[in-house]
Design a protein around this motif. Sequence first.
Motif, PDB file in Angstrom:
ATOM      1  N   MET A   1       0.834  -1.215   0.000  1.00  0.00           N
ATOM      2  CA  MET A   1       0.000   0.000   0.000  1.00  0.00           C
ATOM      3  C   MET A   1       0.865   1.260   0.000  1.00  0.00           C
ATOM      4  O   MET A   1       0.512   2.254  -0.580  1.00  0.00           O
ATOM      5  CB  MET A   1      -0.944  -0.042   1.219  1.00  0.00           C
ATOM      6  N   LYS A   2       2.027   1.182   0.670  1.00  0.00           N
ATOM      7  CA  LYS A   2       2.830   2.388   0.826  1.00  0.00           C
ATOM      8  C   LYS A   2       3.288   2.953  -0.519  1.00  0.00           C
ATOM      9  O   LYS A   2       3.187   4.140  -0.760  1.00  0.00           O
ATOM     10  CB  LYS A   2       4.034   2.107   1.718  1.00  0.00           C
TER      11      LYS A   2
ATOM     12  N   ILE B   1      -8.512   6.336   3.513  1.00  0.00           N
ATOM     13  CA  ILE B   1      -7.551   5.387   4.069  1.00  0.00           C
ATOM     14  C   ILE B   1      -8.079   4.893   5.415  1.00  0.00           C
ATOM     15  O   ILE B   1      -8.234   5.674   6.356  1.00  0.00           O
ATOM     16  CB  ILE B   1      -6.156   6.036   4.270  1.00  0.00           C
TER      17      ILE B   1
ATOM     18  N   ASN C   1      -4.360   0.244   7.440  1.00  0.00           N
ATOM     19  CA  ASN C   1      -3.148   0.934   6.979  1.00  0.00           C
ATOM     20  C   ASN C   1      -2.491   1.688   8.127  1.00  0.00           C
ATOM     21  O   ASN C   1      -2.228   2.891   8.040  1.00  0.00           O
ATOM     22  CB  ASN C   1      -3.501   1.912   5.842  1.00  0.00           C
TER      23      ASN C   1
END
Length: 103
Positions: A1-2, A50, A55
């Motif tokens: 995801m980063k 988000i 996350n």
Amino acid sequence: MKSSFNNIIQSEKVVLVDFFATWCGPCQALMPILKDVKTEIGDAAKIVKIDIDKNNELAVKYQVRSVPTMILFVDGEPKWRQSGVLQKSDILNVLNVHSGIAV
């Protein structure tokens, strides 16, 4: 995801990120407001949600201590942030001030 998040915030458009949690009442109240904002601004900016529980690394990186927290990114840099629920007109004003999106 980063890495995909970095790609998103490096966009040519401004990106409003809503850090939220599914269990958060104010976050649920903000959802329809953000939908209205998106309808009004169209493709002039991106709005990204988000989930901090999915996350956590991103939430820690951007020091999100309460939800909802919105952060406005311009060219990958955070230019504005606010925790809590804002009204549509306030969010539109922030977009206009920081990116020139006139609505």
